[in-house]
Design a protein around this motif. Structure first.
Motif, short mmCIF file in Angstrom:
data_model
loop_
_atom_site.label_atom_id
_atom_site.label_comp_id
_atom_site.label_asym_id
_atom_site.label_seq_id
_atom_site.Cartn_x
_atom_site.Cartn_y
_atom_site.Cartn_z
N CYS A 1 0.82 -1.22 0.00
CA CYS A 1 0.00 0.00 0.00
C CYS A 1 0.85 1.28 0.00
O CYS A 1 0.64 2.18 -0.81
N ASP A 2 1.81 1.37 0.92
CA ASP A 2 2.57 2.62 1.05
C ASP A 2 3.58 2.83 -0.07
O ASP A 2 3.96 3.97 -0.34
N TRP A 3 4.03 1.74 -0.70
CA TRP A 3 5.04 1.90 -1.73
C TRP A 3 4.52 1.59 -3.14
O TRP A 3 4.40 2.49 -3.96
N TYR A 4 4.20 0.30 -3.37
CA TYR A 4 3.87 -0.04 -4.76
C TYR A 4 2.61 0.67 -5.24
O TYR A 4 2.57 1.19 -6.36
N LEU A 5 1.58 0.68 -4.41
CA LEU A 5 0.34 1.31 -4.85
C LEU A 5 0.56 2.79 -5.15
O LEU A 5 0.04 3.33 -6.14
N GLU A 6 1.37 3.46 -4.31
CA GLU A 6 1.66 4.88 -4.55
C GLU A 6 2.47 5.06 -5.83
O GLU A 6 2.22 5.98 -6.61
N LEU A 7 3.45 4.17 -6.02
CA LEU A 7 4.28 4.27 -7.23
C LEU A 7 3.46 3.98 -8.49
O LEU A 7 3.74 4.52 -9.57
N SER A 8 2.46 3.12 -8.37
CA SER A 8 1.68 2.73 -9.55
C SER A 8 0.72 3.82 -10.01
O SER A 8 0.25 3.81 -11.16
N LYS A 9 0.42 4.78 -9.14
CA LYS A 9 -0.55 5.82 -9.51
C LYS A 9 -0.08 6.62 -10.72
O LYS A 9 -0.90 7.03 -11.56
N ALA A 10 1.23 6.85 -10.82
CA ALA A 10 1.74 7.62 -11.95
C ALA A 10 1.49 6.88 -13.26
O ALA A 10 1.31 7.52 -14.32
N ARG A 11 1.47 5.54 -13.21
CA ARG A 11 1.23 4.77 -14.43
C ARG A 11 -0.27 4.65 -14.72
O ARG A 11 -0.69 4.57 -15.88
N ILE A 12 -1.07 4.60 -13.69
CA ILE A 12 -2.53 4.49 -13.90
C ILE A 12 -3.09 5.81 -14.43
O ILE A 12 -3.92 5.84 -15.34
N TYR A 13 -2.60 6.93 -13.86
CA TYR A 13 -3.15 8.23 -14.23
C TYR A 13 -2.27 8.99 -15.22
O TYR A 13 -2.72 9.95 -15.85
N GLY A 14 -1.00 8.61 -15.37
CA GLY A 14 -0.06 9.41 -16.12
C GLY A 14 -0.01 9.10 -17.61
O GLY A 14 -0.74 8.24 -18.12
N ASN A 15 0.88 9.78 -18.25
CA ASN A 15 1.07 9.64 -19.71
C ASN A 15 2.09 8.53 -19.98
O ASN A 15 3.27 8.79 -20.20
#
Length: 896
Positions: free
Chosen positions: A664-678
């Motif tokens: 939760c604190d690491w991978y999920l946060e890191l994955s947000k840039a790929r889910i929402y990003g370009n």
């Protein structure tokens, strides 16, 4: 498929839903196609009332084991049931009748038993309901009761077989008698408590002195002996006085008689090795009907016992004028009379161990009584050998010593109880007092015929007593599978795989099952005995109604959710030690449930409706993906190792740390840039697939601890119960994988930045600049790819790479494994203000430390205060000391 979780986790609705679904679908029936079987029988709770917190702990541990073994593909069966609990149940029902102004003897035996069955239907239903609420994954179709017809048949058969082999006999021996419940109880149901009482030194005149015409008041020390006793009320049953054969003080008393005070009866002075020369005067009175050691000495010395006690604790006709009075009242009166007549030498305060009935607390009376006994030593030896040779293993191993100490000093077991509720002893009496042991009245009549006695049904009488409850529950591991009839269940599930129990019933139950299993099945009843501690309050005290500290598991489950409660019990369970119940910890685990729920909700909100779970292609994944897969593999390996040793607290903390921290604190946060990003569609899809894959596998490890929450979340990803899915498998990502190594360094950098900010007190809203002095180009590329997420995680504004940067006085510098971090503090940190704050805090801490130092160095305080209080003050001092060192380091950084 639209996957949607509500915006908040509501345990009550989720729990009731899955309890019903599991039961409606027989979800926990055995998988008979599996090659390997695994079985546990629940230590049957008494039918007398609610499950307490000890049951909740015991059942949670078993359910964790069962759910894991089921997921590992075994043919699992977990047998629920209840114990008829002879004494306890009869006491409860009699108490209920008393509320109506009635007592047991107002009913026939048959009508009273009907009343008990009515109570069983009510109370037993409550227990089963509570087990369901706890989420126990049992097969309810296999529920058993120690009074079921089949189990009762097994009890009678075992009694008969043991009797025919001479291992059960009827005889007169000293037993533990409870004058309140008016029944015998076993040695292990007697709780010994240290009590401050009196030691009465009583003069027993020599018969020769009285025959010479001397009066009591005129006797000199040469004319009497002094006998010390804690129970003068039993002196009416004295038949001798005894000294040790080697006690030179009393050699001259051989072949002499003394006079029993008040009774004025002559009794002999004898010699036997059981006398403790150091106790009292070194002379003891022999009262064979009221003391086990005296009884055994009396048998050796050929003495006839004299019983002075009625079954209700009053004295009988042998006590003369004290007949009909309560034993403790008689003690006072007898002492008064002895003092008045001049028989008391002295009275001392004396702390001694007094036996009490564990159920109700009544003081036990050792009493000579005709009862049924098991000749236990021949049964105990194979049970001892089975543990010594490793066929049964105790975990922790230290409990084997306790088992051996008791088993090697075991005494014959009194199995008859003077109750109406229980398995009635299958002994049948003819009018002349002779008896036979039979499985039924008709068989008994036939046996009498073979003896040449024609006995009619109206003449034959069955023994009024019932069997000790532990006699029947000792057969539990095989009687629940249909023994004495052969069955497929018996062949598949016996021996059971593991027994989970508290150390407090090693003697009551574990030993009984060992002896019975080896005797009647020719095999041990279980392979492992897992011993857990007791649950105590946060101060280490036992839960007790009188202390007002009792915790109702249902209250905790209702307040925090069952999953939080179960997880707490496992996460704070040290191996073989007691749990200290601290309710504040439950709030933390409720937060953990909410964290899982909200993280899952985030994942589901970001899945397209046509999302399908697919197998991961490791070659196409990014660094962060491979890192989280590796972290899961590492957690899984440690989890499985901990499970192999039944270290549930390790398992719970491993999965807690992985889900909350790594996922939760690491991978999920890191994955947000790929889910929402370009990013590329492939990168975005891989992030979603990894999130779901890790979520599913994490739920699989968490499920045994939190069955309801995990089942609910998993149901949005699969139509199959998570309870029945396979145990998670590793991804196979090595710790040597370069991507994993780089991610670990990145994680190290972010953590170091966070720590540097925290030590300096930089506020979260102040964004810092990070300068990295590192020459790893691959790491630099990875950081640049994950830049947006890293900036957010580190509360940073920029990250730059400059190996030649020379740190300024206003910079903070920290090292990590392959380089250095520099945080320029100008503009985000008020050095002077922080220095003043730290100096003020430093002075306050120094003052507190001075106070504590004078206290813990004061000999008067250390000697008078309780050790735990002294230790707590020392811990406070050390905490302040550590804080002071931290402040000094921070000041040094500011000043340089």
């Amino acid at each position: 498929m639209k996957r949607q979780l509500s915006d908040r986790y509501e345990p009550e609705s989720v729990e009731s839903k899955w309890i019903q679904k599991w039961e409606d679908t027989n979800a926990f029936s055995p998988n008979t196609n599996a090659k390997e079987s695994f079985s546990i029988v629940i230590p049957p709770p008494n039918v007398t009332g609610n499950l307490h917190i000890g049951h909740a702990l015991n059942h949670t541990i078993q359910d964790i084991i069962i759910r894991i073994e089921r997921k590992k593909g075994k043919n699992v069966v977990w047998i629920p049931g209840m114990d008829h609990a002879g004494i306890a149940t009869q006491v409860v029902v009699e108490r209920e009748l008393a509320k109506e102004g009635k007592k047991r003897t107002d009913f026939s035996r048959e009508d009273f038993i009907k009343k008990v069955w009515e109570w069983k239907a009510h109370s037993g239903g409550m227990i089963a309901k509570q087990q369901r609420l706890l989420g126990e994954s049992v097969d309810w179709s296999k529920q058993r009761f120690t009074f079921d017809e089949g189990l009762s048949k097994a009890v009678i058969l075992v009694f008969k077989k043991l009797y025919e082999e001479g291992l059960i006999y009827r005889g007169e021996r000293i037993i533990n008698w409870c004058p309140v419940t008016k029944t015998a109880i076993s040695d292990i149901e007697v709780e010994y408590k240290e009590k401050q009482g009196k030691l009465y030194h009583v003069r027993y005149p020599k018969a020769s002195a009285l025959k010479a015409g001397k009066q009591i008041k005129d006797l000199v020390p040469e004319d009497y002996i002094v006998v010390a006793t804690t129970r003068p009320e039993t002196m009416f049953g004295d038949v001798a006085v005894c000294a040790h054969p080697n006690d030179a003080r009393y050699t001259s008393l051989r072949n002499q008689m003394v006079v029993l005070p008040i009774v004025n009866k002559e009794i002999p002075v004898l010699f036997d090795g059981f006398v403790d020369q150091e106790f009292g005067s070194g002379l003891v009175k022999i009262t064979p009907a009221h003391d086990l050691n005296d009884f055994e000495a009396g048998q050796r010395l050929g003495l006839t016992p004299v019983n002075v006690m009625n079954l209700d604790g009053t004295l009988n006709a042998n006590a003369g004028k004290y007949s009909g009075m309560d034993r403790f009242e008689v003690r006072k009166k007898v002492v008064e009379e002895l003092e008045l007549l001049g028989y008391i030498e002295k009275i001392e305060t004396h702390v001694h161990s007094v036996g009490h009935n564990q159920r109700g607390g009544a003081v036990i009376e050792p009493l000579l009584s005709t009862q049924w006994f098991v000749k236990i030593a021949p049964l105990a030896k194979p049970a001892i050998d089975a543990v010594r040779n490793g066929k049964v293993q105790f975990q922790p191993k230290m409990w084997e010593k306790t088992y051996f100490e008791w088993m090697e000093n075991i005494k014959d077991w009194c199995i008859s109880r003077q109750l109406w509720w229980g398995h009635r002893i299958p002994a049948y009496y003819a009018p002349d007092g002779s008896f036979v042991v039979a499985e039924s009245q008709s068989e008994a009549i036939e046996l009498f015929k073979k003896m040449g006695k024609e006995i009619s049904e109206s003449e034959i009488k069955q023994d009024e007593d019932v069997l000790d409850t532990w006699f029947s529950s000792g057969l539990w591991p095989f009687s629940v599978f249909g023994w004495p009839e052969s069955s497929e269940a018996l062949s598949k599930y016996y021996p059971t795989s593991v027994l989970v129990t508290g150390f407090d019933i090693i003697f009551f139950w574990v030993a009984r099952m060992m002896m019975s299993g080896l005797k009647f099945m020719g095999e041990v009843p279980f392979r492992k005995v897992l011993i857990h501690g007791l649950v105590r309050d946060k101060d280490g005290k036992k839960f007790s109604k009188s202390l007002g500290n009792v915790i109702d598991p249902l209250d905790m489950m209702s307040k925090y959710g069952t999953d939080s409660f179960r997880f707490f019990l496992a996460a704070v369970l040290p191996e073989g030690k007691d749990i200290l119940f601290d309710e504040s910890r439950l709030d933390g685990y409720r937060s953990f449930c909410n964290k899982i729920w909200n993280s899952s909700r985030f994942i589901f909100m970001n899945l397209p409706e046509d999302f399908q779970i697919r197998e991961l292609d490791l070659k196409k994944l990014e660094e962060t993906d491979l890192w989280i897969l590796h972290e899961f593999d590492k957690t899984l390996a440690n989890y499985e190792k901990a499970f192999s040793e039944y270290h549930f607290f390790e398992m719970a903390n491993l999965i807690y740390d992985f889900i909350w921290g790594s996922f939760c604190d690491w991978y999920l946060e890191l994955s947000k840039a790929r889910i929402y990003g370009n990013v590329t569609p492939e990168s975005q899809e891989n992030a979603r697939q990894v999130l779901v894959s890790i979520l599913v596998k994490s739920l699989g490890l968490l499920h045994p601890f939190m069955p309801f929450l995990t089942e609910e979340i998993h149901s949005l990803l699969s139509d199959e119960f998570i309870s029945l899915t396979d145990f998670p498998k590793a991804y196979g990502v090595s710790s040597e994988n370069p991507s994993v190594k780089r991610m670990l360094i990145l994680q190290e950098i972010v953590t170091k930045v966070r720590n540097m900010r925290a030590e300096l007190g930089v506020k979260p809203e102040k964004k810092c600049q990070i300068i990295l002095k590192v020459s790893d180009s691959d790491l630099q590329l990875m950081i640049e790819r994950e830049l947006k997420s890293i900036l957010q995680l580190a509360k940073a504004e920029t990250i730059s790479f400059d190996s030649s940067y020379v740190a300024l006085n206003t910079d903070s510098v920290g090292a990590f494994s392959i380089g250095e971090i520099v945080l320029p503090l100008a503009g985000i940190f008020d050095f002077e203000k922080e220095k003043q704050r730290l100096e003020k805090e430093q002075k306050q801490i120094q003052l507190e430390m001075e106070k504590l130092e004078s206290k813990i160095n004061n000999p008067a305080f250390v000697e008078k205060a309780k050790p735990e209080v002294v230790e707590k003050e020392r811990e406070k001092y050390n905490t302040w000391k550590e804080k002071l060192e931290s402040i000094k380091r921070a000041l040094e950084k500011i000043e340089t």
